[in-house]
Design an enzyme around this catalytic site. Structure first.
Site, PDB file in Angstrom:
ATOM      1  N   GLU A  38      49.762 -17.618  68.267  1.00 13.86           N
ATOM      2  CA  GLU A  38      49.366 -18.764  69.058  1.00 13.86           C
ATOM      3  C   GLU A  38      49.975 -18.557  70.445  1.00 13.86           C
ATOM      4  O   GLU A  38      51.184 -18.339  70.548  1.00 13.86           O
ATOM      5  CB  GLU A  38      49.912 -20.048  68.412  1.00 13.86           C
ATOM      6  CG  GLU A  38      49.363 -21.260  69.087  1.00 13.86           C
ATOM      7  CD  GLU A  38      49.878 -22.568  68.503  1.00 13.86           C
ATOM      8  OE1 GLU A  38      50.470 -22.557  67.405  1.00 13.86           O
ATOM      9  OE2 GLU A  38      49.699 -23.593  69.180  1.00 13.86           O
ATOM     10  N   ARG A 262      58.975 -14.814  56.112  1.00 18.98           N
ATOM     11  CA  ARG A 262      59.334 -14.881  57.517  1.00 18.98           C
ATOM     12  C   ARG A 262      60.684 -14.193  57.701  1.00 18.98           C
ATOM     13  O   ARG A 262      61.560 -14.274  56.835  1.00 18.98           O
ATOM     14  CB  ARG A 262      59.446 -16.364  57.873  1.00 18.98           C
ATOM     15  CG  ARG A 262      59.727 -16.710  59.283  1.00 18.98           C
ATOM     16  CD  ARG A 262      59.594 -18.224  59.448  1.00 18.98           C
ATOM     17  NE  ARG A 262      58.201 -18.574  59.659  1.00 18.98           N
ATOM     18  CZ  ARG A 262      57.612 -18.601  60.862  1.00 18.98           C
ATOM     19  NH1 ARG A 262      58.293 -18.335  61.952  1.00 18.98           N
ATOM     20  NH2 ARG A 262      56.347 -18.912  60.984  1.00 18.98           N
ATOM     21  N   LYS A 272      59.354 -20.108  68.525  1.00 21.47           N
ATOM     22  CA  LYS A 272      58.946 -20.207  69.924  1.00 21.47           C
ATOM     23  C   LYS A 272      59.293 -21.568  70.509  1.00 21.47           C
ATOM     24  O   LYS A 272      59.671 -21.666  71.672  1.00 21.47           O
ATOM     25  CB  LYS A 272      57.435 -19.972  70.024  1.00 21.47           C
ATOM     26  CG  LYS A 272      57.063 -18.508  69.992  1.00 21.47           C
ATOM     27  CD  LYS A 272      55.557 -18.329  70.065  1.00 21.47           C
ATOM     28  CE  LYS A 272      54.919 -18.663  68.747  1.00 21.47           C
ATOM     29  NZ  LYS A 272      53.474 -18.456  68.721  1.00 21.47           N
TER      30      LYS A 272
HETATM   31  P1  ATP Z   1      56.967 -19.732  65.869  1.00 20.36           P
HETATM   32  O1  ATP Z   1      57.555 -20.697  64.903  1.00 20.36           O
HETATM   33  O2  ATP Z   1      57.960 -18.849  66.506  1.00 20.36           O
HETATM   34  O3  ATP Z   1      56.023 -20.366  66.860  1.00 20.36           O
HETATM   35  P2  ATP Z   1      54.650 -19.014  64.498  1.00 20.36           P
HETATM   36  O4  ATP Z   1      54.498 -18.527  63.110  1.00 20.36           O
HETATM   37  O5  ATP Z   1      54.174 -20.392  64.775  1.00 20.36           O
HETATM   38  O6  ATP Z   1      56.115 -18.769  64.949  1.00 20.36           O
HETATM   39  P3  ATP Z   1      52.488 -17.562  65.560  1.00 20.36           P
HETATM   40  O7  ATP Z   1      52.162 -17.280  66.967  1.00 20.36           O
HETATM   41  O8  ATP Z   1      51.625 -18.486  64.800  1.00 20.36           O
HETATM   42  O9  ATP Z   1      53.975 -18.067  65.536  1.00 20.36           O
HETATM   43  O10 ATP Z   1      52.691 -16.198  64.755  1.00 20.36           O
HETATM   44  C1  ATP Z   1      51.834 -15.104  64.795  1.00 20.36           C
HETATM   45  C2  ATP Z   1      52.062 -14.312  63.550  1.00 20.36           C
HETATM   46  O11 ATP Z   1      53.404 -13.874  63.472  1.00 20.36           O
HETATM   47  C3  ATP Z   1      51.792 -15.147  62.316  1.00 20.36           C
HETATM   48  O12 ATP Z   1      51.028 -14.395  61.418  1.00 20.36           O
HETATM   49  C4  ATP Z   1      53.160 -15.443  61.780  1.00 20.36           C
HETATM   50  O13 ATP Z   1      53.121 -15.587  60.405  1.00 20.36           O
HETATM   51  C5  ATP Z   1      53.964 -14.228  62.237  1.00 20.36           C
HETATM   52  N1  ATP Z   1      55.380 -14.575  62.412  1.00 20.36           N
HETATM   53  C6  ATP Z   1      55.893 -15.515  63.232  1.00 20.36           C
HETATM   54  N2  ATP Z   1      57.226 -15.595  63.107  1.00 20.36           N
HETATM   55  C7  ATP Z   1      57.579 -14.670  62.183  1.00 20.36           C
HETATM   56  C8  ATP Z   1      58.825 -14.255  61.613  1.00 20.36           C
HETATM   57  N3  ATP Z   1      59.984 -14.826  61.963  1.00 20.36           N
HETATM   58  N4  ATP Z   1      58.802 -13.266  60.693  1.00 20.36           N
HETATM   59  C9  ATP Z   1      57.647 -12.692  60.340  1.00 20.36           C
HETATM   60  N5  ATP Z   1      56.445 -13.031  60.836  1.00 20.36           N
HETATM   61  C10 ATP Z   1      56.396 -14.006  61.748  1.00 20.36           C
HETATM   62 MG    MG Z   2      52.153 -20.973  64.423  1.00 19.39          MG
END
Ligand code: ATP
Ligand code: MG
Length: 558
Positions: A38, A262, A272
């Site tokens: 995102e 995760r 983020k």
């Molecule tokens: P954040 O909470 O940091 O915003 P998010 O999962 O909302 O993380 P996205 O931009 O939706 O962020 O993530 C893109 C991809 O990266 C998704 O497939 C998510 O599952 C993966 N991802 C995000 N954070 C992690 C993590 N800490 N470990 C492994 N994969 C991750």
């Molecule tokens: Mg997300």
């Protein structure tokens, strides 16, 4: 060291097992994965795991990986983030096949919604979000049907179109799937598919004022792109049922969702939203502050893409959440930097050494750039009668087994001569201002015929030739292992000493023309990288990591 988790030896992870099975039994000839960020912030080390996993699978097996921006939240997203995400993935060393945006599919998703309405599987609900929440029930009690649930198809079609046309204010209506308000999975209790939001979108501008929810965009985007293995993190396990339901009812390409744990790293946060707070509230100097666990922060800190990929490979893919020790990340970068960094001498806290029997003006000595690299070559280092050594490398009254400089004691100056301390000069306050030494001309490194053995070797620079630089030393951003698991706000646990600036250190002149991104080992000090804040008048170095391998010690102990 760490041999047990080396790449060549590791067995297949559970996703590789699934894929090998799918390829073997002919379910797929090739696979498609996607990385779906995102664009609401910069990528962090957790995302690196997901990137290495998704792109790594299609490097190993036939197929390709798409980059898809999951941009269904217009208010929090920005093209600055889109650009940084692309830069970071490239820097990590990966290439996507297609660049997509969930917003590219808004027209198709709208058609999908109409299809569901026509099938009697979706309805427009006039309830407020509070009312919807109140009717949702609990995990142990069923929810209540909305009074609008029984709306006829035609009315739903007309209202949904009017929602799209902007006739209703934000939050006044939603489109919901008609599934089962008593479903054991709360996410299946008539989930919201669309909400009204009169917001400008970074890709679609003002074309839309209704936006699909994550659950009505993600799986459908996977399906449109014919993604075979849609990999996400464990919190999406309960969403899988809805993912499958929507694909089945829409009768579209059956992508499959798989979940892995995760990755979290201790002494930092990988969210983020939280990282954005640190940036906005100026606890750090931007997304690429070298203390940040973002890819751009790690890059500025001096991390290499190889070291981050190695780290992701070593932690592998897990099905259960756990906290990874930041020491492992440091171990990986130290290993790589040891192989590639040029060795240089830099004195942080100078003490002047005058060599009283050195009569020459100066002399050019040679020193290896990198003993780990046969092709590394040598560099020139000027030597003269006045040198700086590190103040902590001298003691007037040394303890036993002190092998550095002390009155009457001898040490070797790295790549130069053996010197002997003859006299200590102090100011009126008794502070040592200078050390007077003699040198042994026959002890020159490389052609030493002196027959003298000394235990200590010190780094040094010639006073007249030294250049000055600023050095920035970093410590952990947080004082506790998991700041989000503590009482109160996570920012209360910030380490106020995470940045220490040394405004003036003395470096050998061979670094004068360093450019941002150049990496060095400052002998006996650690690994450093030239920062983008450097100018021709002032070099600025970031410390990437120290020389000491605390992690390996931990492993041995464990
Ligand atoms: P954040 O909470 O940091 O915003 P998010 O999962 O909302 O993380 P996205 O931009 O939706 O962020 O993530 C893109 C991809 O990266 C998704 O497939 C998510 O599952 C993966 N991802 C995000 N954070 C992690 C993590 N800490 N470990 C492994 N994969 C991750
Ligand atoms: Mg997300």
């Amino acid at each position: 060291m760490m041999e047990e988790v080396k790449k060549e030896e590791r067995s297949l992870n559970f996703l590789e097992e699934i894929i090998e099975e799918d390829l073997k039994n002919g379910k797929y000839k090739s696979i498609v994965t996607r990385f779906p960020p995102e664009p609401n912030g910069y990528l962090h080390i957790g995302h690196a795991s997901s990137i290495c996993l998704n792109f790594g699978l299609t490097q190993k097996y036939p197929g390709y990986t798409n980059l898809r921006f999951d941009d269904t939240n217009p208010e929090t997203e920005d093209t600055e983030y889109v650009d940084s995400i692309k830069e970071d993935i490239h820097w990590l060393g990966f290439e996507w096949k297609n660049e997509h945006y969930a917003s590219d599919y808004f027209d198709t998703l709208y058609e999908y919604a109409i299809k569901l309405i026509k099938k009697g599987l979706a309805y427009v609900d006039d309830s407020s979000s509070e009312e919807i929440a109140a009717m949702k029930g609990t995990p142990t009690e069923p929810g209540k049907n909305s009074p609008y649930r029984g709306r006829p198809v035609d009315e739903n079609l007309s209202l949904f179109e009017r929602m799209k046309n902007g006739e209703f204010p934000d939050g006044s209506r939603t489109l919901r799937a008609k599934i089962d308000m008593a479903h054991i999975n709360m996410l299946m209790r008539d989930p919201i598919l669309y909400r009204i939001k009169h917001a400008h979108h970074h890709q679609t501008g003002d074309k839309w004022c209704i936006y699909p929810m994550y659950d009505f965009a993600h799986g459908q985007s996977d399906s449109i792109e014919q993604v075979t293995h849609s990999i996400c993190t464990l919190e999406f396990v309960p969403h899988r049922e809805l993912y499958d339901w929507l694909i089945e009812k829409l009768e579209i390409y059956p992508s499959h969702q798989y979940e892995f744990a995760r990755r979290n790293i201790n002494y930092t946060v990988t969210s983020k939203r939280k990282l954005l707070q640190l940036v906005n509230e100026k606890h750090v100097d931007g997304w690429d502050d070298p203390r940040m666990p973002t890819i751009s922060g790690l890059r500025r800190r001096g991390y290499t893409p190889e070291s981050i990929r190695d780290f992701c490979d070593r932690i592998g893919v897990a099905k259960r959440e756990n906290m990874v020790d930041v020491g492992l990340l440091e171990f990986c970068v130290r290993e790589h930097l040891n192989k590639i960094s040029l060795r240089r001498m830099v004195v942080f806290d100078p003490l002047k050494v005058v060599i009283t029997n050195y009569t020459g003006q100066e002399e050019i000595l040679h020193s290896e750039n990198n003993p780990e690299d046969e092709q590394g070559g040598t560099r020139e280092i000027p030597f003269s009668a006045e040198l700086y050594i590190e103040r902590e490398d001298f003691m007037e009254i040394p303890p036993k087994k002190y092998f550095r400089l002390a009155p009457g004691q001898m040490v070797r100056l790295k790549s130069a001569y053996i010197i002997k301390c003859e006299e200590v000069v102090k100011d009126e306050a008794g502070h040592v201002t200078e050390v007077r030494c003699t040198y042994i001309p026959e002890s020159k490194s490389g052609s030493d015929t002196s027959g003298i053995n000394v235990k200590g070797t010190l780094h040094w620079v010639s006073v007249r030739h030294a250049i000055t630089a600023e050095v920035r030393l970093y410590d952990r951003l947080f004082k506790v292992e998991d700041p989000t698991d503590e009482e109160g706000d996570f920012k209360e646990y910030l380490n106020s000493d995470s940045l220490q600036v040394l405004p003036c250190v003395y470096a050998e002149p061979s670094m004068k023309n360093a450019v941002a991104g150049d990496r060095y080992q400052f002998i006996r000090k650690g690994y450093f990288v030239l920062d983008k804040d450097s100018t021709s008048a002032q070099l600025v170095f970031n410390k990437t990591v120290g020389l000491k391998d605390a992690w390996a010690k931990e492993v041995k102990k464990g």
